[in-house]
Enzyme design. Structure first.
Site, PDB file in Angstrom:
ATOM      1  N   THR A   1     -26.501  13.484 -36.447  1.00 43.01           N
ATOM      2  CA  THR A   1     -25.524  13.655 -35.383  1.00 43.01           C
ATOM      3  C   THR A   1     -26.216  14.372 -34.233  1.00 43.01           C
ATOM      4  O   THR A   1     -27.212  15.060 -34.423  1.00 43.01           O
ATOM      5  CB  THR A   1     -24.283  14.448 -35.866  1.00 43.01           C
ATOM      6  OG1 THR A   1     -23.375  14.606 -34.775  1.00 43.01           O
ATOM      7  CG2 THR A   1     -24.638  15.809 -36.414  1.00 43.01           C
ATOM      8  N   GLY A   2     -25.677  14.194 -33.046  1.00 43.92           N
ATOM      9  CA  GLY A   2     -26.286  14.835 -31.888  1.00 43.92           C
ATOM     10  C   GLY A   2     -26.773  13.809 -30.888  1.00 43.92           C
ATOM     11  O   GLY A   2     -26.366  12.646 -30.933  1.00 43.92           O
TER      12      GLY A   2
ATOM     13  N   ARG B   1     -24.062   1.742 -23.329  1.00 45.67           N
ATOM     14  CA  ARG B   1     -25.020   2.635 -23.994  1.00 45.67           C
ATOM     15  C   ARG B   1     -24.739   2.654 -25.508  1.00 45.67           C
ATOM     16  O   ARG B   1     -23.615   2.764 -25.951  1.00 45.67           O
ATOM     17  CB  ARG B   1     -24.882   4.038 -23.414  1.00 45.67           C
ATOM     18  CG  ARG B   1     -25.778   5.103 -24.079  1.00 45.67           C
ATOM     19  CD  ARG B   1     -25.032   5.845 -25.155  1.00 45.67           C
ATOM     20  NE  ARG B   1     -25.846   6.928 -25.731  1.00 45.67           N
ATOM     21  CZ  ARG B   1     -25.542   7.559 -26.863  1.00 45.67           C
ATOM     22  NH1 ARG B   1     -24.456   7.234 -27.535  1.00 45.67           N
ATOM     23  NH2 ARG B   1     -26.316   8.509 -27.324  1.00 45.67           N
ATOM     24  N   VAL B   2     -25.796   2.541 -26.297  1.00 47.37           N
ATOM     25  CA  VAL B   2     -25.656   2.616 -27.752  1.00 47.37           C
ATOM     26  C   VAL B   2     -26.559   3.730 -28.248  1.00 47.37           C
ATOM     27  O   VAL B   2     -27.723   3.822 -27.836  1.00 47.37           O
ATOM     28  CB  VAL B   2     -26.042   1.270 -28.417  1.00 47.37           C
ATOM     29  CG1 VAL B   2     -26.011   1.388 -29.933  1.00 47.37           C
ATOM     30  CG2 VAL B   2     -25.098   0.162 -27.953  1.00 47.37           C
ATOM     31  N   GLY B   3     -26.042   4.575 -29.113  1.00 45.19           N
ATOM     32  CA  GLY B   3     -26.820   5.680 -29.665  1.00 45.19           C
ATOM     33  C   GLY B   3     -27.389   5.350 -31.031  1.00 45.19           C
ATOM     34  O   GLY B   3     -27.533   4.188 -31.421  1.00 45.19           O
ATOM     35  N   ASP B   4     -27.690   6.393 -31.763  1.00 44.87           N
ATOM     36  CA  ASP B   4     -28.348   6.235 -33.063  1.00 44.87           C
ATOM     37  C   ASP B   4     -27.415   5.762 -34.181  1.00 44.87           C
ATOM     38  O   ASP B   4     -27.837   5.113 -35.130  1.00 44.87           O
ATOM     39  CB  ASP B   4     -28.953   7.582 -33.495  1.00 44.87           C
ATOM     40  CG  ASP B   4     -27.882   8.670 -33.566  1.00 44.87           C
ATOM     41  OD1 ASP B   4     -27.188   8.901 -32.545  1.00 44.87           O
ATOM     42  OD2 ASP B   4     -27.701   9.265 -34.646  1.00 44.87           O
TER      43      ASP B   4
ATOM     44  N   THR C   1     -20.769  12.961 -34.142  1.00 39.22           N
ATOM     45  CA  THR C   1     -20.539  11.862 -35.083  1.00 39.22           C
ATOM     46  C   THR C   1     -20.098  12.387 -36.436  1.00 39.22           C
ATOM     47  O   THR C   1     -20.578  13.432 -36.879  1.00 39.22           O
ATOM     48  CB  THR C   1     -21.875  11.122 -35.284  1.00 39.22           C
ATOM     49  OG1 THR C   1     -22.271  10.607 -34.028  1.00 39.22           O
ATOM     50  CG2 THR C   1     -21.792  10.027 -36.305  1.00 39.22           C
TER      51      THR C   1
HETATM   52  N1  ASP Z   1     -25.245  10.618 -32.267  1.00 41.37           N
HETATM   53  C1  ASP Z   1     -24.136  10.175 -31.462  1.00 41.37           C
HETATM   54  C2  ASP Z   1     -24.638   9.311 -30.352  1.00 41.37           C
HETATM   55  O1  ASP Z   1     -25.675   9.611 -29.774  1.00 41.37           O
HETATM   56  C3  ASP Z   1     -23.313  11.245 -30.908  1.00 41.37           C
HETATM   57  C4  ASP Z   1     -23.190  12.516 -31.730  1.00 41.37           C
HETATM   58  O2  ASP Z   1     -23.343  12.533 -32.911  1.00 41.37           O
HETATM   59  O3  ASP Z   1     -22.944  13.576 -31.195  1.00 41.37           O
HETATM   60  O4  ASP Z   1     -23.969   8.356 -30.001  1.00 41.37           O
END
Ligand code: ASP
Length: 284
Positions: A189-190, A166-169, A138
């Protein structure tokens, strides 16, 4: 008075911060953090944000973003399928609506009503990306202006080949981004599934509220994730934190994380102040 500063996740944050710097200098903090995201959203070589983002498991690119300057002015949009400028859409949602999260077709409809240009999201290169491609990274951007006001935005296409829906952070206030004008700003991020289980960005800001330095706060959140969750060797989680006095830090679960910093001295790439595990990052 503060020293204006922008920080952004990953190497592609360098160009993003450079592109946004003049806006911050002119006192347009909201415009600056959104412009930095916009730079990455338009870059087809960034395969984890905007145009260029790896599609989901069904072959469709959907985008998530959030914008925050205070608990009063904060919103996210997720599973956006027809608009590229998602950080800008999140900003518009924060400024013009009472909603904190707008999802899917409703988010596209809101963008259309707000006059945001629609766009095809799947780049030819991302369409050809091998099935195994699982890029994620991100762009999270934090800024402080000369008056000490803090701003944050983040934008992502989420995990490559993610389960549709799917929804992330990143689009969720408190998880991928949190900004409290009295304390500081944090972005993540991650692997979203790890960040979300501890309300990562909110937790870091709360630790700062209780006196932790930016670096100590980020380290404590990462240690919590590492100690209490099922972390696989390939999982990366990284955070950036910025205070209104300009103090900032980055920290990561595994090596490979870097972030951009831009101030009046120019743009530079920085390493994290803390890395919890020194093992190769295979997805950064
Ligand atoms: N944090 C983001 C998600 O889980 C992806 C990322 O930052 O790598 O959607």
């Amino acid at each position: 008075m503060s020293v204006p500063r922008l920080v952004a996740t990953w190497r592609f944050g360098l160009g993003a911060c450079d592109a946004a710097w003049s806006l911050l200098e002119q006192g347009d903090g909201p415009g600056a953090v959104v412009a930095a995201c916009d730079h990455a959203e338009r870059d087809p070589t960034v395969d984890s944000v905007g145009y260029g983002g790896i599609p989901d498991g069904s072959g469709r690119v959907t985008l998530d973003a959030s914008y925050m300057e205070s608990p009063r002015v904060a919103a996210g949009v997720c599973v956006v399928g027809r608009h590229l400028a998602v950080a800008q859409i999140a900003r518009l949602a924060a400024e013009r609506t009472r909603q904190v999260l707008i999802a899917g077709p409703g988010a596209d409809e809101f963008a259309q009503q707000a006059g945001v240009e629609s766009a095809a999201l799947l780049s030819p290169t991302a369409a050809m990306a091998p099935q195994g491609a699982g890029a994620h990274d991100t762009i999270g951007v934090l800024g402080v202006d000369a008056a000490g006001r803090l701003f944050g935005a983040c934008s992502t296409s989420g995990l490559g080949r993610k389960r549709p829906g799917r929804v992330g952070d990143s689009p969720i206030i408190g998880h991928g981004l949190y900004v409290d004008p009295e304390v500081g700003a944090v972005t993540a991020t991650g692997t979203g599934e790890l960040i979300m289980r501890v309300c990562g960005s909110f937790l870091a800001v709360e630790l700062m509220r209780r006196g932790a330095s930016t670096l100590d706060a980020l380290q404590e959140v990462l240690q919590r994730i590492d100690r209490t969750l099922d972390v696989s060797p390939s999982d990366q989680v990284a955070f950036l934190a910025l205070r209104s006095d300009g103090e900032c830090a980055g920290a990561a679960l595994i090596n490979g994380f870097e972030f951009a910093m831009r101030d009046s001295a120019g743009a530079r790439l920085c390493g994290p102040g803390v890395t919890i595990h020194h093992r190769p990052a295979n997805q950064s």
